[in-house]
Design a protein around this motif. Structure first.
Motif, PDB file in Angstrom:
ATOM      1  N   ALA A 192      46.906  57.117  25.497  1.00 25.88           N
ATOM      2  CA  ALA A 192      45.948  56.708  26.528  1.00 25.88           C
ATOM      3  C   ALA A 192      44.825  55.575  26.287  1.00 25.88           C
ATOM      4  O   ALA A 192      44.730  54.622  27.098  1.00 25.88           O
ATOM      5  N   THR A 212      53.130  59.804  21.599  1.00 26.28           N
ATOM      6  CA  THR A 212      54.278  60.164  22.071  1.00 26.28           C
ATOM      7  C   THR A 212      55.521  59.768  21.138  1.00 26.28           C
ATOM      8  O   THR A 212      56.604  60.535  21.436  1.00 26.28           O
ATOM      9  N   SER A 228      57.460  52.140  28.586  1.00 21.25           N
ATOM     10  CA  SER A 228      56.191  52.423  28.481  1.00 21.25           C
ATOM     11  C   SER A 228      55.672  53.966  28.523  1.00 21.25           C
ATOM     12  O   SER A 228      56.525  54.745  28.715  1.00 21.25           O
ATOM     13  N   MET A 256      54.264  56.188  30.505  1.00 21.28           N
ATOM     14  CA  MET A 256      54.399  57.059  31.486  1.00 21.28           C
ATOM     15  C   MET A 256      55.824  57.433  31.743  1.00 21.28           C
ATOM     16  O   MET A 256      56.356  58.472  31.950  1.00 21.28           O
ATOM     17  N   ILE A 292      56.960  59.805  29.110  1.00 17.27           N
ATOM     18  CA  ILE A 292      56.644  61.082  29.270  1.00 17.27           C
ATOM     19  C   ILE A 292      57.593  61.809  30.363  1.00 17.27           C
ATOM     20  O   ILE A 292      58.028  62.997  30.075  1.00 17.27           O
ATOM     21  N   ALA A 293      57.811  61.056  31.244  1.00 18.12           N
ATOM     22  CA  ALA A 293      58.843  61.490  32.270  1.00 18.12           C
ATOM     23  C   ALA A 293      60.201  61.728  31.801  1.00 18.12           C
ATOM     24  O   ALA A 293      60.767  62.809  32.050  1.00 18.12           O
TER      25      ALA A 293
END
Length: 399
Positions: free
Chosen positions: A144, A256, A330, A332, A335-336
């Motif tokens: 982030a 991540t 990327s 997000m 994470i999905a």
């Protein structure tokens, strides 16, 4: 013209054929050393099977790096043993000693059946050697803020715990013919692709060597198996994949990306985590073996060994494809994708009732002594009813 894929192909073929040729030798050594798994109520095999297949996997990896050395010296192949910028001055000779240490630990356990603490000590020593060689998890980048978080003095214990955990999850999953070796082959091929993409030639070479070794060994290990990995093999698989992940994946893109090698090893991690929860809920030692692992549950559902193993291969392939996709997007979307993989795996775990105890305490009325009973014992149904009464939130299910 130099082809960059040629050295990797040669490493793969060298490890593949070395494992194919040396597995019969490993089988003979195991019989002579009486390193044999005899049938019992906990094991799947119905006949005695030797268990020192790790010898062939280890020799396959050695053969690959002999070929790499010869190619570098005589064919002008590029030098692969060069650390990434985040790994300063890795001592590859010392790291190789770590591989010897974990292999010898497993070999001793195959022959002498080491006590749990003795085996753990060997694993910790191998992890310490890896840390001493310079392979460590030291910096985590927050996706982030892009800020770096330095682990400081926690670098070493975290790395040791990470490696020892990776070693043990593959040790625990080794319960069906070809299961651990096949999962390791799929995982190592995935790590190879990710390592090549990130420019980590050392990690890529080690990963492709492991994939060749495990594939060659599968010729004898797939159902019906004529030899098992044994601890000499399962500990080596976990250690190798753990080292590959630290050389390449876990240190490339931060927090991540640290998830990537954990998702690749998702099935062994889920299996280990569910075993701990299952045994804790039943007030049983987490070191107490039971028949509640994923492969046991699949067999109980009516699948045969081959079907159960192939289903777990497919599950692992899905996780590996997901991790590959995670590295291409990327933060997000990454994470999905992880969330989707997590939900799919959670649904499968719930369907197989992985967290439901399969060992329960029972007081023998004739002696008054506490004993453990499993679904194969006539007393288990009575104890299961008591367990369900004390856990009304749980869905009733007969294992």
């Amino acid at each position: 013209m130099y082809r960059p894929w040629l050295p990797y192909l040669c490493l793969f073929l060298a490890s593949l054929f070395a494992a194919l040729l040396t597995t019969p030798l490993a089988r003979r050594i195991a019989w002579r050393a009486n390193a044999v798994d005899y049938p019992d109520k906990r094991r799947i095999n119905k006949v005695p099977i030797p268990r020192m297949g790790g010898i062939a996997v280890f020799l396959g990896i050695v053969a690959a790096f002999v070929v790499q050395y010869l190619g570098t010296k005589y064919l002008n192949w590029p030098m692969i043993l060069s650390p990434a910028p985040h790994l300063q001055n890795v001592n590859y000779r010392l790291l190789a000693l770590g591989f010897v240490a974990i292999f010898v630990t497993g070999l001793l356990d195959d022959v002498f059946q080491l006590k749990p603490l003795q085996k753990l000590a060997g694993q910790v020593i191998a992890a310490l050697i890896a840390v001493a060689s310079g392979v460590v998890i030291g910096v985590i980048v927050n996706p982030a803020t892009e800020g770096a978080f330095y682990l400081g003095v926690w670098t070493y214990p975290i790395t040791i715990v990470y490696l020892v955990a990776y070693v043990n999850i593959f040790n625990l999953i080794d319960g069906l013919d070809g299961l651990a070796s096949g999962l390791a082959c799929i995982a190592s091929l995935t790590m190879f692709a990710l390592s090549v993409m990130s420019g980590r030639t050392d990690a890529a070479a080690l990963a492709i060597a492991l994939s060749g070794s495990t594939l060659g060994f599968l010729r004898y290990n797939f159902n019906p198996a004529s030899i098992f990995l044994g601890d000499s093999g399962s500990l080596l698989l976990g250690y190798t994949l753990g080292v590959v992940s630290m050389l390449s994946v876990t240190r490339v893109a931060g927090l991540t990306t640290i998830i990537v090698p954990l998702v690749i090893a998702g099935i062994p991690i889920i299996d280990t985590f569910s075993a701990i929860v299952r045994r804790k809920r039943a007030h049983v030692s987490i070191g107490q073996a039971d028949r509640g692992h994923i492969h046991h549950r699949l067999i109980a559902e009516g699948f045969n060994q081959r079907q159960a193993v192939l289903l777990m291969y497919a599950w692992t392939a899905l996780l590996c494809l997901g991790t590959f996709a995670m590295t291409q997007v990327s933060v997000m979307p990454r994470i999905a994708i992880f969330a989707v993989l997590l939900v799919i795996s959670a649904v499968i775990a719930a369907r197989l009732h992985l967290f439901r105890p399969v060992l329960l305490h029972h007081t023998d009325p004739s002696t008054g002594q506490d004993e453990l009973v499993s679904p194969q014992d006539p007393e288990f149904e009575q104890e299961e009813e008591k367990f369900e009464e004390s856990h009304p939130d749980k869905i009733h299910h007969r294992s």
